[in-house]
Enzyme design. Sequence first.
Site, PDB file in Angstrom:
ATOM      1  N   HIS A 473      52.024  48.156  43.031  1.00  0.00           N
ATOM      2  CA  HIS A 473      50.778  47.390  42.968  1.00  0.00           C
ATOM      3  C   HIS A 473      51.015  46.026  42.297  1.00  0.00           C
ATOM      4  O   HIS A 473      50.683  44.979  42.855  1.00  0.00           O
ATOM      5  CB  HIS A 473      49.729  48.198  42.197  1.00  0.00           C
ATOM      6  CG  HIS A 473      48.413  47.503  42.044  1.00  0.00           C
ATOM      7  ND1 HIS A 473      47.306  47.824  42.795  1.00  0.00           N
ATOM      8  CD2 HIS A 473      48.019  46.483  41.236  1.00  0.00           C
ATOM      9  CE1 HIS A 473      46.296  47.039  42.450  1.00  0.00           C
ATOM     10  NE2 HIS A 473      46.700  46.211  41.508  1.00  0.00           N
ATOM     11  N   GLU A 474      51.599  46.060  41.131  1.00  0.00           N
ATOM     12  CA  GLU A 474      51.815  44.811  40.398  1.00  0.00           C
ATOM     13  C   GLU A 474      52.804  43.906  41.135  1.00  0.00           C
ATOM     14  O   GLU A 474      52.667  42.685  41.130  1.00  0.00           O
ATOM     15  CB  GLU A 474      52.284  45.076  38.964  1.00  0.00           C
ATOM     16  CG  GLU A 474      51.287  45.846  38.103  1.00  0.00           C
ATOM     17  CD  GLU A 474      49.878  45.264  38.121  1.00  0.00           C
ATOM     18  OE1 GLU A 474      49.728  44.040  38.299  1.00  0.00           O
ATOM     19  OE2 GLU A 474      48.918  46.043  37.966  1.00  0.00           O
ATOM     20  N   HIS A 477      50.965  41.908  43.686  1.00  0.00           N
ATOM     21  CA  HIS A 477      50.398  40.678  43.103  1.00  0.00           C
ATOM     22  C   HIS A 477      51.512  39.642  42.917  1.00  0.00           C
ATOM     23  O   HIS A 477      51.327  38.455  43.168  1.00  0.00           O
ATOM     24  CB  HIS A 477      49.796  40.966  41.717  1.00  0.00           C
ATOM     25  CG  HIS A 477      48.467  41.659  41.758  1.00  0.00           C
ATOM     26  ND1 HIS A 477      47.395  41.196  42.481  1.00  0.00           N
ATOM     27  CD2 HIS A 477      48.024  42.788  41.132  1.00  0.00           C
ATOM     28  CE1 HIS A 477      46.351  42.006  42.300  1.00  0.00           C
ATOM     29  NE2 HIS A 477      46.710  42.978  41.498  1.00  0.00           N
ATOM     30  N   HIS A 480      52.428  37.863  46.046  1.00  0.00           N
ATOM     31  CA  HIS A 480      51.374  36.907  46.375  1.00  0.00           C
ATOM     32  C   HIS A 480      51.601  35.602  45.591  1.00  0.00           C
ATOM     33  O   HIS A 480      51.447  34.506  46.110  1.00  0.00           O
ATOM     34  CB  HIS A 480      50.021  37.531  45.992  1.00  0.00           C
ATOM     35  CG  HIS A 480      48.837  36.936  46.690  1.00  0.00           C
ATOM     36  ND1 HIS A 480      47.548  37.256  46.347  1.00  0.00           N
ATOM     37  CD2 HIS A 480      48.728  36.046  47.693  1.00  0.00           C
ATOM     38  CE1 HIS A 480      46.708  36.588  47.118  1.00  0.00           C
ATOM     39  NE2 HIS A 480      47.397  35.838  47.943  1.00  0.00           N
TER      40      HIS A 480
HETATM   41 ZN    ZN Z   1      45.564  44.601  40.724  1.00  0.00          ZN
END
Ligand code: ZN
Length: 684
Positions: A473-474, A477, A480
């Site tokens: 998940h991290e 990010h 991105h």
């Molecule tokens: Zn998040």
Amino acid sequence: MPAGNQANPLLDLAGLPCFSQIRPEHVVPAVDALLTEARETVERLLEQTVPYTWDSLVQPLEELGQRLGRAWSPVGHLHSVADSEPLREAYNACLPKLTSWHTELGHNERLRRAYRAIADGPEYPRLNGAQRKVVDNALRDFHLAGVDLPPDKKARFKAVSEELSLLASRFQQHLLDATHAWTKHITDPATLDGLPESARALAWQAAEREALEGWVFTLELPSYTPVMSYAADRELRREMYEAYVTRASDQGPHAGRWDNSQLMEDILRLRHEMAGLLGFANYAEYSLARKMARGTDEVLQFLRDLARRSKPMAQKELAEVARFAREQGGLDHLEPWDVAYYSERLRQHRYDFSQEDLRPYFAVPNVLEGLFQVASRLYGVQIRERSGVELWHPQASFYEIVGEDGESRGQFYLDLYARPHKRGGAWMDECVVRMRTARGLELPVAYLTCNFTPPVGDDPSLLIHQEVTTLFHEFGHGLHHMLTRVDYPSVSGTNGVAWDAVELPSQFLENWCWEREALDLFARHYRTGTALPDELYRKMRSARNLQSGMQMVRQLEFALFDFRLHLEYEPGAGSRLQQILDEVREEVAAIRPPAFNRFAHGFSHIFAGGYAAGYYSYKWAEVLSSDAFAVFEENGVFHRESSMHFLQTFLERGGSEDAMDLFVAFRGREPRIDALLRHSGIAA
Ligand code: ZN
């Protein structure tokens, strides 16, 4: 723009932060100097007589923001991962200075006129899309900060904003005081039946701190949650449930002591007034001005549609728990304080599977290697560790991301393990944002931080699957932030991305933790090297959606309550908080809480956090990420054309275009909820 004060100890524009050079005693003077310089720069830029242009105004302001960010980011980071008393003091001393700088900038009337002149001038149509977005966002934010208002309304707007931030912090303080005021002291070990060792140890430590024999339980989540899930003592669960759901209210053991009722009423009234001053019909409309959702009807329809489809499943799941509790525990009536407990027992009964069983297959070095391979197969990037970079702790490391053609795309720090003086949780933060200046291209740098259990002895750290998901998940990010191609910091990476769309890349990458083809790249027993057995994989998959209907309607209850509360406020009638809550529960919820339940009084996301009329964002972003992932279910999880399309559409463009336009560009249509329902095991 002149080079400025290069001697500033916090600032080395060319390189990476020198963490060892950050001395607490230098931080405040350095930040003061930077802010003085920044204020002078803004003045000078506004003084110029030539017409305002991108190059004469916006670019220098973007560089100014980058300069402050580069200086402040390592201080904030050290405060999070290697804190000390002097550093915390320096950090806290700087926060109000930085806040007032940002407020000042956001309320600068001359600056707003300068941006307006650019937006209305001959240059604007010639700017590229990202540049126009920077200008448009700035004007939008000036408007939402009340800068456009006539003097009398502006004064009122300012007073209301200040009052609101005061009320929010009072709400939070009440909740904290109420949370800390209640404890449960236990001396009879029989009362602890069912509780895992970790929860007992925590309670024992708490008792020791108060010089008490036995165990002390509190309303902090690490103490409260295990009791609700595991404590066999029903009376203990009931007592703690009651204390928890009545915090800061007119009910429960401390009824009326820190009652948030009037604060909530005042907050809702002032938010409504504030939105009205800006020309919005209500606060929900105001909230959507910075979001992807286009109107309040769209949000309501979205939540209600999901609720209609998931409620039958949630009711079925609840009936199942009730039946199990009757058979196993002889319970005639399942109460709210029984649900988590019997759900947990049902899970163990049905799947004979614990998160612990997976640990040997998720040794950290294997998981990292797998994560990097997944990124490589999806986006053609290579990730390699770089030595010789200054770090703040021996556990931290540094990596570079290189594109297919050998060009560097970005870099990141990785700090995976829990230790003293490090804040809990997992997060991605910006160190440097991508920016092009006259000096050249500054590449993005990220901090990726987790709090896994550190390795013991010669064994590597072994993760549960949920921690693997957190890391992915991290890193989503992080990609991105790091793979962006946008050269202007305010819309580069995750900056400027609509609040309800910013979790798309992170939730999207989580999907690869559930796919056999991806797991085969790294889920191997850390001792024997054998692949994750099929049976274990099957158990992990089937346990994934246990009670997802109940989880779904619970989130929808919060989201719909939050949204209607802000949408339907009427000055004459007040908030009608309880009435709306009752209606929402009637419409959406599977579990009906008892009359004393005052969950709203502790709902700090919306009363003290940034989620007011925005709690729906959690589900909204899940719809986007599920729908995007469905492309890979159809084409294959490593289908190169699809992943490169995702890279070019979402990851590379950041906040430079509207989230909905990007989604449509990727999917060929607007988002649909079908994929999320399917992934949650809820039939469409
Ligand atoms: Zn998040």
